[in-house]
Design a protein around this motif. Structure first.
Motif, PDB file in Angstrom:
ATOM      1  N   PHE A   1       0.711   1.063  -3.030  1.00  0.00           N
ATOM      2  CA  PHE A   1       0.722   1.778  -1.753  1.00  0.00           C
ATOM      3  C   PHE A   1       2.163   2.065  -1.365  1.00  0.00           C
ATOM      4  O   PHE A   1       2.978   1.138  -1.255  1.00  0.00           O
ATOM      5  CB  PHE A   1       0.058   0.886  -0.700  1.00  0.00           C
ATOM      6  CG  PHE A   1      -0.308   1.574   0.576  1.00  0.00           C
ATOM      7  CD1 PHE A   1      -1.591   2.062   0.771  1.00  0.00           C
ATOM      8  CD2 PHE A   1       0.613   1.715   1.601  1.00  0.00           C
ATOM      9  CE1 PHE A   1      -1.950   2.683   1.968  1.00  0.00           C
ATOM     10  CE2 PHE A   1       0.272   2.330   2.793  1.00  0.00           C
ATOM     11  CZ  PHE A   1      -1.021   2.819   2.973  1.00  0.00           C
ATOM     12  N   ARG A   2       2.476   3.342  -1.154  1.00  0.00           N
ATOM     13  CA  ARG A   2       3.859   3.735  -0.875  1.00  0.00           C
ATOM     14  C   ARG A   2       3.926   4.787   0.226  1.00  0.00           C
ATOM     15  O   ARG A   2       3.019   5.590   0.378  1.00  0.00           O
ATOM     16  CB  ARG A   2       4.501   4.332  -2.129  1.00  0.00           C
ATOM     17  CG  ARG A   2       4.497   3.395  -3.311  1.00  0.00           C
ATOM     18  CD  ARG A   2       5.002   4.097  -4.528  1.00  0.00           C
ATOM     19  NE  ARG A   2       4.916   3.242  -5.700  1.00  0.00           N
ATOM     20  CZ  ARG A   2       5.659   3.396  -6.773  1.00  0.00           C
ATOM     21  NH1 ARG A   2       6.546   4.377  -6.846  1.00  0.00           N
ATOM     22  NH2 ARG A   2       5.527   2.590  -7.800  1.00  0.00           N
ATOM     23  N   GLN A   3       5.050   4.797   0.921  1.00  0.00           N
ATOM     24  CA  GLN A   3       5.323   5.808   1.946  1.00  0.00           C
ATOM     25  C   GLN A   3       6.785   6.198   1.859  1.00  0.00           C
ATOM     26  O   GLN A   3       7.657   5.355   1.614  1.00  0.00           O
ATOM     27  CB  GLN A   3       5.014   5.270   3.346  1.00  0.00           C
ATOM     28  CG  GLN A   3       5.103   6.299   4.476  1.00  0.00           C
ATOM     29  CD  GLN A   3       6.516   6.542   5.016  1.00  0.00           C
ATOM     30  OE1 GLN A   3       7.357   5.647   5.019  1.00  0.00           O
ATOM     31  NE2 GLN A   3       6.774   7.756   5.463  1.00  0.00           N
ATOM     32  N   THR A   4       7.050   7.474   2.060  1.00  0.00           N
ATOM     33  CA  THR A   4       8.420   7.956   2.126  1.00  0.00           C
ATOM     34  C   THR A   4       8.498   9.158   3.059  1.00  0.00           C
ATOM     35  O   THR A   4       7.518   9.891   3.218  1.00  0.00           O
ATOM     36  CB  THR A   4       8.973   8.337   0.738  1.00  0.00           C
ATOM     37  OG1 THR A   4      10.350   8.737   0.869  1.00  0.00           O
ATOM     38  CG2 THR A   4       8.183   9.468   0.106  1.00  0.00           C
ATOM     39  N   ASN A   5       9.654   9.340   3.631  1.00  0.00           N
ATOM     40  CA  ASN A   5       9.922  10.522   4.453  1.00  0.00           C
ATOM     41  C   ASN A   5      10.654  11.599   3.659  1.00  0.00           C
ATOM     42  O   ASN A   5      11.024  12.634   4.217  1.00  0.00           O
ATOM     43  CB  ASN A   5      10.745  10.131   5.683  1.00  0.00           C
ATOM     44  CG  ASN A   5       9.953   9.267   6.637  1.00  0.00           C
ATOM     45  OD1 ASN A   5       8.790   9.537   6.898  1.00  0.00           O
ATOM     46  ND2 ASN A   5      10.575   8.220   7.141  1.00  0.00           N
ATOM     47  N   PHE A   6      10.862  11.359   2.358  1.00  0.00           N
ATOM     48  CA  PHE A   6      11.695  12.232   1.540  1.00  0.00           C
ATOM     49  C   PHE A   6      10.886  12.901   0.430  1.00  0.00           C
ATOM     50  O   PHE A   6      10.251  12.225  -0.388  1.00  0.00           O
ATOM     51  CB  PHE A   6      12.864  11.447   0.951  1.00  0.00           C
ATOM     52  CG  PHE A   6      13.706  10.810   2.013  1.00  0.00           C
ATOM     53  CD1 PHE A   6      14.626  11.549   2.730  1.00  0.00           C
ATOM     54  CD2 PHE A   6      13.537   9.469   2.335  1.00  0.00           C
ATOM     55  CE1 PHE A   6      15.386  10.968   3.740  1.00  0.00           C
ATOM     56  CE2 PHE A   6      14.290   8.883   3.344  1.00  0.00           C
ATOM     57  CZ  PHE A   6      15.217   9.631   4.051  1.00  0.00           C
TER      58      PHE A   6
ATOM     59  N   GLU B   1       8.939  11.771  -7.175  1.00  0.00           N
ATOM     60  CA  GLU B   1       9.203  10.684  -8.131  1.00  0.00           C
ATOM     61  C   GLU B   1       8.029   9.705  -8.201  1.00  0.00           C
ATOM     62  O   GLU B   1       7.690   9.210  -9.276  1.00  0.00           O
ATOM     63  CB  GLU B   1      10.491   9.936  -7.769  1.00  0.00           C
ATOM     64  CG  GLU B   1      11.752  10.735  -7.997  1.00  0.00           C
ATOM     65  CD  GLU B   1      12.045  11.012  -9.464  1.00  0.00           C
ATOM     66  OE1 GLU B   1      11.647  10.216 -10.331  1.00  0.00           O
ATOM     67  OE2 GLU B   1      12.687  12.046  -9.740  1.00  0.00           O
ATOM     68  N   PHE B   2       7.401   9.427  -7.070  1.00  0.00           N
ATOM     69  CA  PHE B   2       6.214   8.562  -7.063  1.00  0.00           C
ATOM     70  C   PHE B   2       5.114   9.164  -7.945  1.00  0.00           C
ATOM     71  O   PHE B   2       4.448   8.447  -8.697  1.00  0.00           O
ATOM     72  CB  PHE B   2       5.666   8.382  -5.649  1.00  0.00           C
ATOM     73  CG  PHE B   2       6.513   7.605  -4.689  1.00  0.00           C
ATOM     74  CD1 PHE B   2       7.608   6.845  -5.091  1.00  0.00           C
ATOM     75  CD2 PHE B   2       6.209   7.634  -3.331  1.00  0.00           C
ATOM     76  CE1 PHE B   2       8.374   6.139  -4.169  1.00  0.00           C
ATOM     77  CE2 PHE B   2       6.947   6.918  -2.412  1.00  0.00           C
ATOM     78  CZ  PHE B   2       8.039   6.168  -2.822  1.00  0.00           C
ATOM     79  N   VAL B   3       4.917  10.459  -7.848  1.00  0.00           N
ATOM     80  CA  VAL B   3       3.903  11.130  -8.676  1.00  0.00           C
ATOM     81  C   VAL B   3       4.287  11.024 -10.150  1.00  0.00           C
ATOM     82  O   VAL B   3       3.432  10.753 -11.002  1.00  0.00           O
ATOM     83  CB  VAL B   3       3.712  12.598  -8.252  1.00  0.00           C
ATOM     84  CG1 VAL B   3       2.794  13.336  -9.227  1.00  0.00           C
ATOM     85  CG2 VAL B   3       3.166  12.678  -6.831  1.00  0.00           C
TER      86      VAL B   3
END
Length: 147
Positions: A49-54, A60-62
């Motif tokens: 589970f991840r969250q980013t505002n960028f 990169e997560f994908v």
């Protein structure tokens, strides 16, 4: 074999519970993560589970999911409507992808009606509030094969 579902969250979702509760509810992202972990475990899956505002970090997560995930659930937030980079990254992921939105974006202003991400999504889930994440985990468990 690992059965990991990536649950990816875009900009401003770190403010869930505080930001526009009349639209997004009062459940926090931390609460949603705990619910996702429990739901996935009950179905024999793990959650990353991840969250980013960028935007670039979300891309990169994908890219990492291509190696480590059997499926992606993504709430791209504002990038839903603007990010060709995210669309292109998601096209490179061969497993199932569920686009998720807490609100029913089609009942909102017209700027929220044209999702770029839907073009590559296996399915779209919207309007179920925070519970949509658990519903998406359940749907993904039926779609995904172990990686």
């Amino acid at each position: 074999m690992t059965k990991t579902i990536f649950v990816l969250n875009g900009p401003n979702l770190n403010l869930l519970g505080e930001r526009e509760p009349s639209i997004y509810g009062t459940t926090t992202l931390r609460d949603i993560k705990a619910r996702c972990d429990a739901k996935a475990a009950s179905l024999g899956f793990a959650v990353d589970f991840r969250q980013t505002n960028f935007e670039g970090e979300l891309v990169e997560f994908v890219h990492q999911a291509r190696k480590d995930a059997c499926g992606i659930i993504i709430n791209p937030a504002a990038y839903t409507f603007t990010s060709i980079a995210l669309l292109d990254a998601l096209k490179t992921f061969d497993g199932p992808k569920i686009e998720l939105h807490i609100s029913n974006v089609h009942a909102r202003e017209s700027i929220y009606h044209n999702s770029l991400i839907s073009r590559t999504a296996t399915g779209v889930m919207l309007g179920f509030g925070a519970a949509g994440y658990e519903l998406a985990i359940e749907a993904m468990a039926g779609l995904a094969t172990p990686s």
